[in-house]
Write a protein that holds these residues in place. Structure first.
Motif, short mmCIF file in Angstrom:
data_model
loop_
_atom_site.label_atom_id
_atom_site.label_comp_id
_atom_site.label_asym_id
_atom_site.label_seq_id
_atom_site.Cartn_x
_atom_site.Cartn_y
_atom_site.Cartn_z
N LEU A 19 0.84 -1.20 0.00
CA LEU A 19 0.00 0.00 0.00
C LEU A 19 0.87 1.25 0.00
N LYS A 22 2.36 1.89 -3.57
CA LYS A 22 1.39 2.42 -4.52
C LYS A 22 0.93 3.83 -4.15
N THR A 113 -5.71 0.35 -2.23
CA THR A 113 -5.11 1.47 -2.97
C THR A 113 -6.19 2.36 -3.58
#
Length: 164
Positions: A19, A22, A113
């Motif tokens: 996470l 991204k 995300t």
């Protein structure tokens, strides 16, 4: 500046690195790397409590955003006067709720995300209270996620795609 990613829940195992990676790319795409941002992962009980206090909705949800700068217009970046004001705000991810909503073929980290990106758009002044506001937010999410997908080889769709 920094991206703080905290996991304050134990309901769903979570690796923060995917996470974080991204969301650093998303921050770059949006041009907000110089701003601090906090993403806090919580369980259903905690997100329901926060939702009840701040939105008067007594149920768990996927994401709640609390902007540091309150009067940012959609599509504009905050203009801080002081170094300490380089802060976008806090995003609370209801990771247990998100996990429960995931369909069989969906990647949990992709959905996290997409949800965090939605929350970040809220911190940047985007809303979806009316169809016109939703359209603007949807287009921004779509643009960011398409660029993220291009850079990472994923295929991500905006969280707000079915709201209106």
């Amino acid at each position: 500046m920094s991206l703080v990613l905290r996991n304050l829940q134990r309901a769903v195992p979570i690796r923060r690195a995917p996470l974080r990676k991204k969301m650093e790319i998303v921050r770059s795409i949006l041009g907000v790397q110089k701003f601090d941002l906090a993403i806090v992962c919580v369980d259903n009980k905690s997100i329901q409590h926060i939702n009840r206090i701040y939105r008067e909705k007594n149920l768990p949800t996927d994401v709640l955003s609390f902007p540091f700068h309150e009067n940012v217009k959609a599509g504009e970046l905050p203009q801080p006067d002081f170094p300490d004001d380089y802060n976008l705000g806090d995003i609370f991810l209801g990771v247990e709720y998100i996990f429960q909503q995931c369909k069989g073929n969906e990647d949990y980290y992709d959905i996290l995300t997409v949800t965090a990106t939605h929350g970040l758009c809220h911190l940047l002044g985007f809303t979806h209270s009316t169809q016109a506001e939703w359209q603007k937010m949807y287009q921004k999410e779509k643009q960011v996620l398409e660029e993220l997908s291009r850079r990472t080889g994923t295929r991500l769709q905006p969280l707000s795609r079915g709201l209106f």
